[in-house]
Each structure stands twice: as structure tokens, then as C-alpha cells.
Design a protein around this motif. Structure first.
Motif, PDB file in Angstrom:
ATOM      1  N   PRO A   4       0.814  -1.227   0.000  1.00 45.68           N
ATOM      2  CA  PRO A   4       0.000   0.000   0.000  1.00 45.68           C
ATOM      3  C   PRO A   4       0.843   1.271   0.000  1.00 45.68           C
ATOM      4  N   ASN A  30      -8.633   8.212  -5.365  1.00 46.24           N
ATOM      5  CA  ASN A  30      -9.366   7.094  -4.762  1.00 46.24           C
ATOM      6  C   ASN A  30      -8.428   5.944  -4.414  1.00 46.24           C
ATOM      7  N   VAL A  31      -7.469   5.682  -5.293  1.00 46.81           N
ATOM      8  CA  VAL A  31      -6.487   4.625  -5.027  1.00 46.81           C
ATOM      9  C   VAL A  31      -5.652   4.974  -3.806  1.00 46.81           C
ATOM     10  N   GLN A  33      -6.564   6.867  -1.311  1.00 47.33           N
ATOM     11  CA  GLN A  33      -7.423   6.739  -0.138  1.00 47.33           C
ATOM     12  C   GLN A  33      -7.569   5.272   0.291  1.00 47.33           C
ATOM     13  N   LYS A  34      -7.844   4.393  -0.674  1.00 48.82           N
ATOM     14  CA  LYS A  34      -8.007   2.976  -0.362  1.00 48.82           C
ATOM     15  C   LYS A  34      -6.709   2.364   0.161  1.00 48.82           C
ATOM     16  N   SER A  35      -5.582   2.750  -0.421  1.00 49.44           N
ATOM     17  CA  SER A  35      -4.288   2.235   0.037  1.00 49.44           C
ATOM     18  C   SER A  35      -3.974   2.737   1.439  1.00 49.44           C
ATOM     19  N   ASP A  37      -6.225   3.484   3.733  1.00 50.96           N
ATOM     20  CA  ASP A  37      -7.092   2.712   4.633  1.00 50.96           C
ATOM     21  C   ASP A  37      -6.499   1.329   4.899  1.00 50.96           C
ATOM     22  N   SER A  38      -5.998   0.684   3.839  1.00 50.84           N
ATOM     23  CA  SER A  38      -5.389  -0.640   3.992  1.00 50.84           C
ATOM     24  C   SER A  38      -4.156  -0.576   4.876  1.00 50.84           C
ATOM     25  N   ASN A  80     -21.250  -1.375   3.847  1.00 50.66           N
ATOM     26  CA  ASN A  80     -20.214  -2.160   3.168  1.00 50.66           C
ATOM     27  C   ASN A  80     -20.812  -3.217   2.250  1.00 50.66           C
ATOM     28  N   LYS A 121     -16.686  -9.076   2.562  1.00 50.18           N
ATOM     29  CA  LYS A 121     -15.691  -8.848   1.516  1.00 50.18           C
ATOM     30  C   LYS A 121     -15.622  -9.991   0.515  1.00 50.18           C
TER      31      LYS A 121
END
Length: 238
Positions: A4, A30-31, A33-35, A37-38, A80, A121
Motif C-alpha cells: 500500500p 481514490n487509489v 485513499q483505499k491504500s 485505509d489498507s 459495506n 468482503k
């Protein structure tokens, strides 16, 4: 951590370039943000497992209204479930809606969120269901699970999904640290600490966890905690 972080650094650099359109840069953001979060999840897992294994996690137990706690966790993850093919359900089989359980509410929330997030998930169709059942005069022989506790009245939790499932050869090691299952794809993502943390927290609460799963059919995690989980030792502060 490296994966990430590489995404964050790489796409952050692209965001500063005028070569890309607004829509492309929005996707890059967005990528990032997601990375991010991970990465936060990974760091929290590493901190948690380190604190657990060094004895630095102290439970803060109190009397908790279990139906209110479970409804809160269930609702918090409802967004989710963005797949219309997946039914998301809560089934509380309690003697009263005001059942009080002596436990650590924050750790119990952490356990339920982890298990439900995994189920959501990796379930593309069918259902994800959380069941809470009050069991009096608990008999471990009926379920084939060894239990060293003396508390006979327990609260049984079931997290059931119709997702990818877990092959038999992984069942024994699924709760070990850094164990990830791959059934054509990474079923339990991250670095393989989530279920290990869940298992150790449940045992700290005086309970037990196990699973039943069939590849391509789905997985069900079962765990229980004592209703009156009062320890003779004084509870410390986290």
C-alpha cells in the motif's frame, strides 16, 4: 506495508502531473485513499498482535446490553454490503432484549467487525448472517469443542456467509499469525493477522472460536463467550 505504501507514493506523484485529466486524477486519489485505509488496518493489526503477545492488552470489562452492542456493529457495516445479490441479516435469539453480559465491549466489537468484514468482503452472492444465541447449561461435548472454563451459561455467536469458502487443508492453521489462504485468490487479505487477533481476544474473554467451511459453498465462524465473565483478578486499564 510495502504494497500500500508503494501505491500511495506512486499515485500521489501522478496527482501532481498536468498530463492527466481531472477524472483520471480523481481515480488516482481514490487509489491513494483505499491504500491509506489498507495501510492503517495493517498497522493496527501489527500493533494489536504485538501488544497481545507481550501481555500489554488489558481487558476493561463491564456489564453490557448485548442486543444494543450487536445492533450497533451490524448497522455500522451495512453500507459495506453494496452488492444487491447479498442478503445481510441479523438474528438475535435472546431471552430478553436487555440481556446483560459482563465483558469488554470494545474488544467484542473488534471481534465481530473483523469477522463480518471478512464475510462481506468475500461473498459475491447469497447471504451474510450474524446470529447471537443465549445457551444455558453449555455442553461442550455436543459441539466437539474443548472448553476449560467453568461458566455454563454462554453467548454463542455465528457469522455465516455463502462466499468462497476455505479448503480443508487450511482449517487447522487459519488462526495462526501470518497465515493467508489462497483458493485461486487471496481469501483472507492483509498480512494474515486478523483471525489470529480475533482468536486470542476471544480466549482472553474466556471463550472459544472454530469454523466450518467448504470450498465454493461458504464459511461459518462460531464463537462463544461466558455471560458472566467475571474474573477473580482485578481488571486493568488498557
Amino acid at each position: 506495508i510495502r504494497t500500500p505504501m508503494n501505491s500511495i507514493v506512486g499515485f500521489s506523484t501522478l496527482l501532481t502531473s498536468d498530463v492527466y485529466s481531472f477524472d483520471e486524477r480523481k481515480e488516482f486519489a481514490n487509489v491513494v485513499q483505499k491504500s491509506s485505509d489498507s495501510l492503517l488496518v495493517l498497522i493496527n493489526d501489527i500493533i494489536d498482535i504485538s501488544r497481545i503477545e507481550t501481555g500489554q492488552v488489558h481487558l476493561v470489562k463491564k456489564w453490557v446490553e448485548i442486543s444494543e452492542l450487536c445492533k450497533y456493529v451490524f448497522k455500522s457495516l451495512e453500507l459495506n454490503v453494496n452488492n444487491l445479490k447479498v442478503a445481510y441479516a441479523l438474528d438475535m435469539q435472546l431471552s430478553t432484549n436487555e440481556l446483560q453480559v459482563y465483558t469488554d465491549p470494545e474488544r467484542l466489537k473488534q471481534i465481530l467487525i473483523n469477522l463480518l468484514n471478512n464475510a462481506i468482503k468475500f461473498t459475491e452472492e447469497g447471504h451474510v448472517k450474524l446470529t447471537i444465541k443465549q445457551v444455558a447449561n453449555f455442553d461442550q461435548e455436543n459441539i466437539g469443542v474443548s472448553y476449560c472454563g467453568t461458566e455454563r451459561d454462554v453467548l454463542m455467536f455465528t457469522v455465516e456467509d455463502t462466499g468462497l469458502g476455505i479448503a480443508d487443508e487450511y482449517h487447522d492453521n487459519i488462526f495462526s499469525p501470518f497465515q493467508k489462504v489462497e483458493n485461486g485468490r487471496d481469501v483472507h487479505g492483509g498480512i494474515g493477522l486478523g483471525l489470529s487477533i480475533v482468536k486470542q481476544l476471544i480466549e482472553m474473554l474466556g471463550g472459544k472460536i472454530w469454523l466450518k467451511s467448504k470450498l465454493g459453498v461458504g464459511t461459518t465462524f462460531y464463537f462463544f463467550i461466558p455471560v458472566n465473565g467475571v474474573d477473580e483478578n482485578k481488571e486493568g486499564q488498557d
